[in-house]
Write a protein that holds these residues in place. Structure first.
Motif, PDB file in Angstrom:
ATOM      1  N   PRO A  96       0.827  -1.198   0.000  1.00 59.62           N
ATOM      2  CA  PRO A  96       0.000   0.000   0.000  1.00 59.62           C
ATOM      3  C   PRO A  96       0.871   1.261   0.000  1.00 59.62           C
ATOM      4  CG  PRO A  96      -0.092  -1.075   2.152  1.00 59.62           C
ATOM      5  CD  PRO A  96       0.734  -1.947   1.262  1.00 59.62           C
ATOM      6  N   VAL A  97       0.471   2.225  -0.817  1.00 63.73           N
ATOM      7  CA  VAL A  97       1.182   3.508  -0.857  1.00 63.73           C
ATOM      8  C   VAL A  97       0.408   4.585  -0.100  1.00 63.73           C
ATOM      9  CG1 VAL A  97       2.449   2.995  -2.959  1.00 63.73           C
ATOM     10  CG2 VAL A  97       0.189   4.038  -3.133  1.00 63.73           C
ATOM     11  N   LEU A  98      -0.834   4.277   0.250  1.00 62.98           N
ATOM     12  CA  LEU A  98      -1.664   5.204   1.013  1.00 62.98           C
ATOM     13  C   LEU A  98      -2.726   4.396   1.750  1.00 62.98           C
ATOM     14  CD1 LEU A  98      -2.477   8.230   1.586  1.00 62.98           C
ATOM     15  CD2 LEU A  98      -4.042   7.999  -0.363  1.00 62.98           C
ATOM     16  N   SER A  99      -2.990   4.771   2.990  1.00 66.49           N
ATOM     17  CA  SER A  99      -4.058   4.145   3.768  1.00 66.49           C
ATOM     18  C   SER A  99      -4.839   5.256   4.443  1.00 66.49           C
ATOM     19  CB  SER A  99      -3.471   3.197   4.812  1.00 66.49           C
ATOM     20  OG  SER A  99      -4.503   2.564   5.533  1.00 66.49           O
ATOM     21  N   VAL A 100      -6.167   5.222   4.296  1.00 67.54           N
ATOM     22  CA  VAL A 100      -7.016   6.229   4.927  1.00 67.54           C
ATOM     23  C   VAL A 100      -8.035   5.533   5.822  1.00 67.54           C
ATOM     24  CG1 VAL A 100      -6.709   7.939   3.099  1.00 67.54           C
ATOM     25  CG2 VAL A 100      -8.630   6.354   2.966  1.00 67.54           C
ATOM     26  N   GLN A 101      -8.397   6.194   6.916  1.00 67.96           N
ATOM     27  CA  GLN A 101      -9.392   5.694   7.859  1.00 67.96           C
ATOM     28  C   GLN A 101     -10.760   6.244   7.463  1.00 67.96           C
ATOM     29  OE1 GLN A 101      -9.658   3.721  10.567  1.00 67.96           O
ATOM     30  NE2 GLN A 101      -7.536   3.030  10.450  1.00 67.96           N
ATOM     31  N   HIS A 102     -11.636   5.368   7.038  1.00 68.81           N
ATOM     32  CA  HIS A 102     -12.993   5.801   6.685  1.00 68.81           C
ATOM     33  C   HIS A 102     -13.820   6.055   7.951  1.00 68.81           C
ATOM     34  CE1 HIS A 102     -16.718   6.165   4.444  1.00 68.81           C
ATOM     35  NE2 HIS A 102     -17.257   5.336   5.320  1.00 68.81           N
ATOM     36  N   GLY A 103     -13.592   5.259   8.995  1.00 67.73           N
ATOM     37  CA  GLY A 103     -14.310   5.448  10.256  1.00 67.73           C
ATOM     38  C   GLY A 103     -15.427   4.456  10.488  1.00 67.73           C
TER      39      GLY A 103
END
Length: 134
Positions: A96-103
């Motif tokens: 992974p080059v980016l990980s975001v928390q959706h919640g």
């Protein structure tokens, strides 16, 4: 995972490798590769012509429920999981080059045509992300 011929209903390929149910699949923009993911938390990246798995990508800690390819880059794949994250993978690296928390547990992910904007949905929330900004 079965790849079927629409006209006859005949099976073209049988892709074996996941150990649990598969809930998401996505062809790359040029239809050379297929990504699959599911309850085993693994994203598998398949060569369609040979039917061989060429890459296992691991990083989610719960079921993978959705994925989308980047229309602007065949090497970028977004995956959403019940672990509340969306990961952007570079399939050349297998990481992974980016990980975001959706919640919330992620039920849907979409990459817009330019490839710089991603939409995620889960729970009763939809979020729009500028992935180029990181």
């Amino acid at each position: 995972v079965k790849i079927m011929e629409a006209g006859s209903g005949g099976m073209l390929r049988l892709l074996r490798g996941h150990t649990r149910a598969v809930h998401a699949c996505q062809f790359t923009p040029h239809n050379k590769h297929l990504a699959t993911g599911g309850d085993d938390q693994i994203i598998k990246y398949w060569d369609v012509s040979s039917g061989q798995c060429i890459l296992d990508m691991q990083g989610h800690s719960d079921h993978v429920r959705c994925m989308a390819t980047n229309p602007a880059s065949a090497d970028v794949l977004a995956t959403g999981s019940y672990d509340h994250t969306v990961k952007l993978w570079d399939t050349r690296l297998g990481e992974p080059v980016l990980s975001v928390q959706h919640g919330d547990p992620v039920q849907a992910v979409l990459m817009l045509p330019g490839g710089g904007v991603m939409v995620t949905a889960g729970g009763n929330v939809m979020k729009i992300w500028d992935v180029l900004a990181g």
